[in-house]
Design a protein around this motif. Structure first.
Motif, short mmCIF file in Angstrom:
data_model
loop_
_atom_site.label_atom_id
_atom_site.label_comp_id
_atom_site.label_asym_id
_atom_site.label_seq_id
_atom_site.Cartn_x
_atom_site.Cartn_y
_atom_site.Cartn_z
N ARG A 1 -6.06 -0.64 -1.77
CA ARG A 1 -5.23 -0.94 -0.75
C ARG A 1 -5.74 -1.93 0.18
O ARG A 1 -5.04 -3.23 0.35
CB ARG A 1 -4.79 0.13 0.14
CG ARG A 1 -3.91 0.94 -0.61
CD ARG A 1 -3.45 2.20 0.17
NE ARG A 1 -4.30 3.13 0.82
CZ ARG A 1 -4.58 4.18 -0.33
NH1 ARG A 1 -4.03 4.45 -1.35
NH2 ARG A 1 -5.52 4.88 0.11
N ASP B 1 2.30 1.14 -7.76
CA ASP B 1 2.31 -0.13 -8.08
C ASP B 1 3.03 -0.27 -9.56
O ASP B 1 4.05 -1.17 -9.49
CB ASP B 1 0.98 -0.87 -8.33
CG ASP B 1 0.55 -0.78 -7.01
OD1 ASP B 1 1.04 -0.86 -5.81
OD2 ASP B 1 -0.90 -1.59 -7.04
N GLY C 1 -8.90 4.45 -3.89
CA GLY C 1 -7.48 4.15 -3.47
C GLY C 1 -7.56 3.39 -2.31
O GLY C 1 -6.82 2.32 -2.01
N GLU C 2 -8.18 3.77 -1.29
CA GLU C 2 -8.47 3.13 0.00
C GLU C 2 -8.88 1.46 -0.21
O GLU C 2 -8.34 0.57 0.37
CB GLU C 2 -9.20 3.79 1.15
CG GLU C 2 -9.27 2.96 2.28
CD GLU C 2 -7.90 2.96 3.09
OE1 GLU C 2 -7.50 1.73 3.53
OE2 GLU C 2 -6.90 3.68 2.96
N GLU D 1 -1.98 5.39 -6.06
CA GLU D 1 -1.65 4.08 -5.60
C GLU D 1 -1.34 3.19 -6.73
O GLU D 1 -0.31 2.48 -6.74
CB GLU D 1 -2.89 3.40 -5.02
CG GLU D 1 -2.78 2.06 -4.56
CD GLU D 1 -1.93 1.84 -3.36
OE1 GLU D 1 -1.48 0.87 -3.21
OE2 GLU D 1 -1.57 2.78 -2.33
N HIS E 1 -2.31 -6.66 -7.68
CA HIS E 1 -2.65 -5.49 -8.48
C HIS E 1 -3.87 -5.56 -9.39
O HIS E 1 -4.90 -4.67 -9.15
CB HIS E 1 -1.60 -4.91 -9.15
CG HIS E 1 -1.65 -3.62 -9.88
ND1 HIS E 1 -1.48 -2.36 -9.65
CD2 HIS E 1 -2.34 -3.50 -11.48
CE1 HIS E 1 -1.65 -1.54 -10.52
NE2 HIS E 1 -2.25 -2.08 -11.61
N GLY F 1 0.81 -1.21 -0.08
CA GLY F 1 0.06 0.12 0.22
C GLY F 1 0.96 1.38 -0.03
O GLY F 1 1.77 1.53 0.80
N HIS F 2 0.57 2.36 -1.00
CA HIS F 2 1.41 3.25 -1.10
C HIS F 2 0.60 4.68 -0.46
O HIS F 2 1.56 5.69 -0.26
CB HIS F 2 1.95 3.54 -2.50
CG HIS F 2 2.41 2.18 -3.00
ND1 HIS F 2 3.56 1.81 -2.89
CD2 HIS F 2 1.80 1.40 -4.20
CE1 HIS F 2 4.14 0.99 -3.44
NE2 HIS F 2 3.00 0.12 -4.33
#
Length: 185
Positions: free
Chosen positions: A142, A14, A138-139, A10, A49, A2-3
């Motif tokens: 992740r 990846d 995004g959350e 995000e 991903h 997770g970025h």
């Protein structure tokens, strides 16, 4: 894994990670166990991903973008080709005659897919989807990567709701197999 940031940040992070892994693969001596370990690491990252994109990004593309269903279908077709290559590589040893050819084909497919997303899909998302939605996605991406499978499953569903139901179970089995075999360490 997770970025942080919105879904575009995000997934772009990846992409950079996978590109770096391919560079490390290219630096490893042909026919060695290092190349197999690198392909395993690339596979783990790409599968997590892809599953996250299939669960969250592409449904949002269908919903929010003009021509979204066609865009999502194109991306899913890219994923299917990559997943089959990953499955083919999973069944090969680094000294097999076609291992390097399959790895080059995988690199070509993945690079083209990442370039297409970053240069076409992501700008459309940035322009057409509210930033709150992008942050939320995004959350979700992740979180999905935490329970996603780590091995290719080309026959499994790639669209909701079936993929959201099956992926965590497949992920659990894959991580157990990885633990027992030492894959991905």
């Amino acid at each position: 894994m997770g970025h942080g940031g919105d879904v575009i940040a995000e997934l772009t992070a990846d992409h950079r990670e996978v590109a770096e892994m391919f560079e490390q693969f290219a630096d490893a001596m042909p026919g060695t166990p290092d190349r197999k370990r690198m392909i395993d690491a690339i596979t783990i990252e790409l599968v997590r991903h892809s599953v996250a994109e299939e669960q969250h990004l592409y449904p949002a593309v269908r919903e929010h973008l003009e021509g979204g269903p066609a865009l999502a279908d194109k991306e899913l077709a890219d994923h299917a080709r990559v997943e089959q290559l990953l499955k083919d590589l999973e069944q090969r040893q680094p000294d097999d005659q076609d291992f390097d050819r399959l790895a080059v084909k995988l690199h070509t497919e993945v690079t083209a897919h990442m370039d297409d997303e970053e240069n076409h899909l992501f700008p459309k998302l940035r322009d057409g989807v509210h930033s709150f939605v992008l942050e939320s996605l995004g959350e979700k991406v992740r979180e999905a990567k935490k329970t996603a499978p780590t091995r290719p499953h080309p026959a499994s569903p790639s669209t909701p709701p079936a993929n959201k139901l099956l992926a965590p179970g497949l992920g659990l089995v894959d991580r157990a197999r990885d633990y027992l075999t030492g894959r991905g360490e």
